[in-house]
Write an enzyme that holds these catalytic residues in place. Structure first.
Site, PDB file in Angstrom:
ATOM      1  N   SER A   8       0.854  -1.190   0.000  1.00  0.00           N
ATOM      2  CA  SER A   8       0.000   0.000   0.000  1.00  0.00           C
ATOM      3  C   SER A   8       0.888   1.237   0.000  1.00  0.00           C
ATOM      4  O   SER A   8       2.080   1.148  -0.361  1.00  0.00           O
ATOM      5  CB  SER A   8      -0.910  -0.029   1.237  1.00  0.00           C
ATOM      6  OG  SER A   8      -1.883   0.984   1.158  1.00  0.00           O
ATOM      7  N   ASN A   9       0.373   2.381   0.380  1.00  0.00           N
ATOM      8  CA  ASN A   9       1.185   3.607   0.463  1.00  0.00           C
ATOM      9  C   ASN A   9       0.665   4.455   1.618  1.00  0.00           C
ATOM     10  O   ASN A   9      -0.246   4.046   2.333  1.00  0.00           O
ATOM     11  CB  ASN A   9       1.139   4.353  -0.866  1.00  0.00           C
ATOM     12  CG  ASN A   9      -0.272   4.734  -1.230  1.00  0.00           C
ATOM     13  OD1 ASN A   9      -0.916   5.522  -0.551  1.00  0.00           O
ATOM     14  ND2 ASN A   9      -0.797   4.133  -2.296  1.00  0.00           N
ATOM     15  N   GLN A  10       1.251   5.622   1.772  1.00  0.00           N
ATOM     16  CA  GLN A  10       0.993   6.397   2.993  1.00  0.00           C
ATOM     17  C   GLN A  10      -0.157   7.395   2.884  1.00  0.00           C
ATOM     18  O   GLN A  10      -0.301   8.263   3.747  1.00  0.00           O
ATOM     19  CB  GLN A  10       2.256   7.151   3.374  1.00  0.00           C
ATOM     20  CG  GLN A  10       3.416   6.235   3.657  1.00  0.00           C
ATOM     21  CD  GLN A  10       4.625   7.043   4.080  1.00  0.00           C
ATOM     22  OE1 GLN A  10       4.522   7.924   4.908  1.00  0.00           O
ATOM     23  NE2 GLN A  10       5.756   6.752   3.482  1.00  0.00           N
ATOM     24  N   ALA A  49      -4.561   7.563  -3.975  1.00  0.00           N
ATOM     25  CA  ALA A  49      -3.221   7.064  -4.312  1.00  0.00           C
ATOM     26  C   ALA A  49      -3.377   5.575  -4.600  1.00  0.00           C
ATOM     27  O   ALA A  49      -3.237   4.728  -3.706  1.00  0.00           O
ATOM     28  CB  ALA A  49      -2.268   7.321  -3.162  1.00  0.00           C
TER      29      ALA A  49
END
Ligand code: PMT
Length: 406
Positions: free
Chosen positions: A213-215, A279
């Site tokens: 995943s991402n932030q 995102a």
């Protein structure tokens, strides 16, 4: 800045600082605003409805179940007609109710029913302000997109104590109202329009307990959804896994993976405007393991990734293409070059480019510095809160649709 023609709703909570609200009304009216007042039961112990009414020029509203007021104006109209709602003083009790969505009196019912920008001016004893419960509630209000001014440090009106808890001065509150009005979209500029917003990260499973995943926190995308709703649009928000509450009054669809986000986005069509702030993970794991994977005796693990579908590009090339398709670009280098390339490649109308290098604090932070990339050129916007970015973007969208007669 003049507040001429602006309609303010002032909710007066029950604290000693309520006496400053009288001066606040005077100063707001001096700048041309019309002020309607709502007083909680406790507020009426500190200042009288007669004084408040004398300054606003209208009887203050006090009861949720007052048949005459409900037929005449009603709490829903009070909630919707204001350009900005100011809560001053915002007591610990009032903020706790707001943070938890309680609506057991006129003030809280209005605050739960509104889509308009809300500004709170907290005022309370320093011990109450620093209490973890108040801090939790205050943080929740900020996460919900509510603006705040103060509290200030200084001597308490009711005791010899000094600390943080004094309500901001009326001049400071007026300046905060002016700022909020400057960034808030006009409340009916997207009336009758359907807007799709994607927000937050996606999660691509490796096995049942692990994912890539991402932030992204969803703060920017959720702020855009709230700003579009505040401009009168019917908003569908498709959110990846975030820790934010669903914005009130906005249909929010929760998804995990890019594939789920795409499906939900296509199902939401037709819309007038699509804004892709999510995102989305560019890759997914080819064969996510059905059971938790075990370590392979210290040997390396190879994961095979394949590209996810591109939601922005799919919407921009869809047979039911929205009138305006806006993407975001999260870059760590050559921000504008990369954003321009994405505008061309994905076929959207605008790209909002932002630098997400760790030192900018954009991922998960409260502020953002964006560049609006259109086919006509690039506009550099100042560093501002994500709410302000969202407000400016929505204003821009509304102006563009209006000018194009769409
Ligand atoms: O959530 P926050 O913590 O508030 O942070 C905000 C933000 C940095 C996430 C936001 O401002 C932002 O930049 N969102 C876009 C993030 C992104 O994925 O950028 P990108 O450059 O990788 O993608 C470009 C565009 O294509 C984006 O509109 C994205 O939603 C879209 N995309 C990307 C990949 C994919 N498979 N499908 C897509 O739709």
């Amino acid at each position: 800045m003049s507040l001429a023609g602006k309609k303010l709703l002032l909710i007066i909570g029950g604290g000693i600082a309520a006496y400053k609200s009288l001066d606040l009304i005077r100063r707001l009216r001096e700048r041309g605003a019309s002020v309607r007042a709502v007083m909680t039961g406790a507020a009426q112990e500190f200042v009288t409805p007669l004084s408040v009414g004398a300054l606003t020029g209208e009887k203050p509203f006090t009861e949720l179940f007052d048949a005459a007021s409900e037929f005449d104006v009603g709490h829903i109209r009070l909630a919707r007609e204001a350009d900005v709602i100011v809560v001053a003083p915002a007591t610990a009790d009032l903020m706790a109710k707001m943070a938890n969505g309680l609506a057991n009196d006129l003030a809280t019912a209005i605050l739960l029913a509104t889509h308009r920008p809300v500004l709170v001016a907290p005022a309370m004893n320093p011990a109450m302000w620093t209490h973890p419960a108040t801090q939790r509630n205050f943080a929740q209000l900020i996460a919900d997109g509510i603006s705040a001014i103060g509290p200030n440090q200084g001597e308490m009106a009711e005791s010899n104590e000094t600390g943080t808890g004094r309500m901001a001065e009326p001049v400071e509150i007026v300046a905060a109202v002016e700022n909020l009005i400057a960034i808030a979209p006009d409340k009916s500029s997207l009336k009758g329009k359907r807007v799709l917003v994607t927000s937050g990260p996606t999660r691509e499973p490796i096995d049942p307990v692990r994912f890539i995943s991402n932030q992204s926190s969803g703060k920017q995308g959720h702020a855009v959804a709230r700003a579009a709703a505040a401009a009168g649009a019917e908003v569908v928000l498709i959110s990846g896994p975030v820790e934010l509450p669903d914005p009130s009054g906005i249909k929010t669809i929760h998804v995990n993976t890019a594939a789920e986000m795409l499906k939900a986005a296509e199902a939401a069509l037709p819309v007038d405007v699509a804004i892709c702030a999510a995102a989305v993970a560019d890759w997914k794991i080819d064969d996510a393991a059905p059971e938790k994977m075990k370590k392979a005796n210290g040997g390396p693990l190879t994961l095979c990734l394949s590209e996810n579908p591109d939601i922005l590009s799919t919407i921009a090339h869809h047979k039911r293409r929205p009138k305006l398709v806006v993407g975001f670009a999260a870059e760590t280098e050559k921000i504008l070059d990369n954003a321009k390339a994405k505008l061309a490649k994905k076929g959207c109308d605008w790209i909002v480019a932002n630098d997400v290098s760790p030192e900018t604090g954009v991922f998960g932070g409260e502020r953002n510095t964006v560049h609006l990339v259109t086919r006509e050129g690039v506009e550099d916007w100042p560093t501002q809160s994500k709410e302000a970015v969202a407000g400016a973007l929505v204003r821009r969208i509304a102006d563009t649709l209006k000018r194009a007669g769409k």
